[in-house]
Design an enzyme around this catalytic site. Structure first.
Site, PDB file in Angstrom:
ATOM      1  N   CYS A   4       0.852  -1.321  -0.156  1.00  0.00           N
ATOM      2  CA  CYS A   4      -0.474  -0.118  -0.362  1.00  0.00           C
ATOM      3  C   CYS A   4       0.729   1.287  -0.050  1.00  0.00           C
ATOM      4  O   CYS A   4       1.808   1.386   0.283  1.00  0.00           O
ATOM      5  CB  CYS A   4      -1.030  -0.041   1.194  1.00  0.00           C
ATOM      6  SG  CYS A   4      -0.366   0.936   2.287  1.00  0.00           S
ATOM      7  N   CYS A   7       2.519   2.259   3.310  1.00  0.00           N
ATOM      8  CA  CYS A   7       3.672   1.809   3.085  1.00  0.00           C
ATOM      9  C   CYS A   7       4.766   1.721   2.530  1.00  0.00           C
ATOM     10  O   CYS A   7       6.227   1.377   3.379  1.00  0.00           O
ATOM     11  CB  CYS A   7       3.478  -0.574   3.204  1.00  0.00           C
ATOM     12  SG  CYS A   7       2.851  -1.370   4.475  1.00  0.00           S
ATOM     13  N   HIS A  46       1.470  -2.621   9.111  1.00  0.00           N
ATOM     14  CA  HIS A  46       0.518  -2.606   7.907  1.00  0.00           C
ATOM     15  C   HIS A  46      -1.001  -2.842   8.571  1.00  0.00           C
ATOM     16  O   HIS A  46      -0.839  -4.661   9.451  1.00  0.00           O
ATOM     17  CB  HIS A  46       0.926  -3.236   6.648  1.00  0.00           C
ATOM     18  CG  HIS A  46      -0.305  -3.659   5.348  1.00  0.00           C
ATOM     19  ND1 HIS A  46      -0.954  -2.463   4.455  1.00  0.00           N
ATOM     20  CD2 HIS A  46      -1.608  -4.052   5.207  1.00  0.00           C
ATOM     21  CE1 HIS A  46      -1.563  -1.965   4.062  1.00  0.00           C
ATOM     22  NE2 HIS A  46      -2.753  -3.796   4.769  1.00  0.00           N
ATOM     23  N   ASN A  87     -10.747   7.242  10.014  1.00  0.00           N
ATOM     24  CA  ASN A  87     -11.865   6.910   8.840  1.00  0.00           C
ATOM     25  C   ASN A  87     -12.336   5.417   8.958  1.00  0.00           C
ATOM     26  O   ASN A  87     -11.074   4.844   8.680  1.00  0.00           O
ATOM     27  CB  ASN A  87     -11.685   7.643   7.281  1.00  0.00           C
ATOM     28  CG  ASN A  87     -12.435   9.037   7.372  1.00  0.00           C
ATOM     29  OD1 ASN A  87     -12.891   9.308   8.198  1.00  0.00           O
ATOM     30  ND2 ASN A  87     -11.073   9.581   6.099  1.00  0.00           N
ATOM     31  N   GLY A  93     -15.676   6.742   4.376  1.00  0.00           N
ATOM     32  CA  GLY A  93     -14.254   7.753   4.289  1.00  0.00           C
ATOM     33  C   GLY A  93     -13.461   7.461   3.799  1.00  0.00           C
ATOM     34  O   GLY A  93     -12.093   8.597   3.450  1.00  0.00           O
ATOM     35  N   HIS A  98      -4.672   1.356   5.189  1.00  0.00           N
ATOM     36  CA  HIS A  98      -3.988   1.130   6.193  1.00  0.00           C
ATOM     37  C   HIS A  98      -3.948   2.516   7.559  1.00  0.00           C
ATOM     38  O   HIS A  98      -4.401   3.586   7.643  1.00  0.00           O
ATOM     39  CB  HIS A  98      -2.181   1.704   5.577  1.00  0.00           C
ATOM     40  CG  HIS A  98      -0.571   1.048   6.833  1.00  0.00           C
ATOM     41  ND1 HIS A  98      -0.331   0.447   6.018  1.00  0.00           N
ATOM     42  CD2 HIS A  98      -0.646   2.097   7.717  1.00  0.00           C
ATOM     43  CE1 HIS A  98       1.148   0.428   6.896  1.00  0.00           C
ATOM     44  NE2 HIS A  98       0.357   1.270   8.032  1.00  0.00           N
ATOM     45  N   HIS A 100      -4.469   5.271   9.885  1.00  0.00           N
ATOM     46  CA  HIS A 100      -3.719   6.415   9.779  1.00  0.00           C
ATOM     47  C   HIS A 100      -4.684   7.468  10.356  1.00  0.00           C
ATOM     48  O   HIS A 100      -6.048   7.402  10.523  1.00  0.00           O
ATOM     49  CB  HIS A 100      -3.420   6.821   8.175  1.00  0.00           C
ATOM     50  CG  HIS A 100      -4.538   6.724   8.128  1.00  0.00           C
ATOM     51  ND1 HIS A 100      -4.652   6.025   6.964  1.00  0.00           N
ATOM     52  CD2 HIS A 100      -5.431   7.737   7.225  1.00  0.00           C
ATOM     53  CE1 HIS A 100      -6.239   5.328   6.326  1.00  0.00           C
ATOM     54  NE2 HIS A 100      -6.679   7.246   6.157  1.00  0.00           N
TER      55      HIS A 100
HETATM   56  P1  AMP Z   1      -8.637   8.716   4.092  1.00  0.00           P
HETATM   57  O1  AMP Z   1      -9.499   9.120   3.566  1.00  0.00           O
HETATM   58  O2  AMP Z   1      -8.833   8.720   5.962  1.00  0.00           O
HETATM   59  O3  AMP Z   1      -7.826   6.999   3.711  1.00  0.00           O
HETATM   60  O4  AMP Z   1      -7.383   9.392   3.744  1.00  0.00           O
HETATM   61  C1  AMP Z   1      -6.215   8.888   3.124  1.00  0.00           C
HETATM   62  C2  AMP Z   1      -5.577  10.739   3.166  1.00  0.00           C
HETATM   63  O5  AMP Z   1      -4.523  10.199   2.416  1.00  0.00           O
HETATM   64  C3  AMP Z   1      -6.266  11.077   2.218  1.00  0.00           C
HETATM   65  O6  AMP Z   1      -6.739  12.418   3.580  1.00  0.00           O
HETATM   66  C4  AMP Z   1      -5.440  11.578   1.246  1.00  0.00           C
HETATM   67  O7  AMP Z   1      -4.833  13.093   0.767  1.00  0.00           O
HETATM   68  C5  AMP Z   1      -4.520  11.723   1.479  1.00  0.00           C
HETATM   69  N1  AMP Z   1      -2.948  10.532   1.270  1.00  0.00           N
HETATM   70  C6  AMP Z   1      -3.044   9.941  -0.441  1.00  0.00           C
HETATM   71  N2  AMP Z   1      -2.019   9.576  -0.735  1.00  0.00           N
HETATM   72  C7  AMP Z   1      -0.690  10.418  -0.059  1.00  0.00           C
HETATM   73  C8  AMP Z   1      -0.053  10.581  -0.087  1.00  0.00           C
HETATM   74  N3  AMP Z   1       0.916   9.621  -0.703  1.00  0.00           N
HETATM   75  N4  AMP Z   1       1.090  10.842   0.773  1.00  0.00           N
HETATM   76  C9  AMP Z   1       0.296  11.781   1.991  1.00  0.00           C
HETATM   77  N5  AMP Z   1      -1.257  12.054   2.283  1.00  0.00           N
HETATM   78  C10 AMP Z   1      -1.442  10.943   1.271  1.00  0.00           C
HETATM   79 ZN    ZN Z   2       0.447  -0.536   4.462  1.00  0.00          ZN
END
Ligand code: AMP
Ligand code: ZN
Length: 115
Positions: A4, A7, A46, A87, A93, A98, A100
């Site tokens: 992912c 990762c 992960h 989320n 959402g 992974h 976060h």
């Molecule tokens: P979620 O919708 O909770 O899965 O949040 C994923 C978040 O990851 C979103 O706010 C994206 O803008 C952010 N995101 C996606 N790709 C990257 C990346 N390469 N670096 C930093 N943030 C990212």
């Molecule tokens: Zn991951």
């Protein structure tokens, strides 16, 4: 198996704007910020979603929140205040599978507007 995106950031295979890292966690700037300050705290391990947590992950998740607190202090917006958000699943959402923790802040001395 393709790893992912988080990762890959953890492995430094893909660049991330990393503001904090230790042996268990990384914090980096969200690429599409939804607030003046928008950071993501991720465990190096992960785990796809809150829905996949097991009893053994209790300590890890407590440490994840403490890491968010530490990052807020390090970045200087603890006193201004911030929101912490998970989320969970597509309906919640979640787009990146992974775990976060979003840290959202209005910035230094400014309240955060409704999200
Ligand atoms: P979620 O919708 O909770 O899965 O949040 C994923 C978040 O990851 C979103 O706010 C994206 O803008 C952010 N995101 C996606 N790709 C990257 C990346 N390469 N670096 C930093 N943030 C990212
Ligand atoms: Zn991951």
């Amino acid at each position: 198996m393709e790893e992912c995106i988080f990762c890959q950031i953890i492995k430094k295979a893909v660049p991330g704007d990393i503001v904090y890292e230790d042996d268990r966690f990384l914090a980096f700037k969200d690429i599409h910020p939804k607030a003046p300050i928008h950071l993501l705290v991720v465990p190096r391990e992960h785990i796809s979603s809150i829905n996949d947590l097991q009893e053994k992950d209790e300590g890890l998740m407590g440490a994840l929140i403490l890491t968010a607190k530490k990052v807020a202090a390090k970045e200087g917006f603890s006193d201004s205040g911030y929101k912490l958000l998970f989320n969970v699943g597509r309906g919640g959402g979640q787009l990146i599978d992974h775990i976060h923790l979003h840290i959202l802040s209005g910035g230094y001395g400014r309240p955060i507007s409704e999200i």
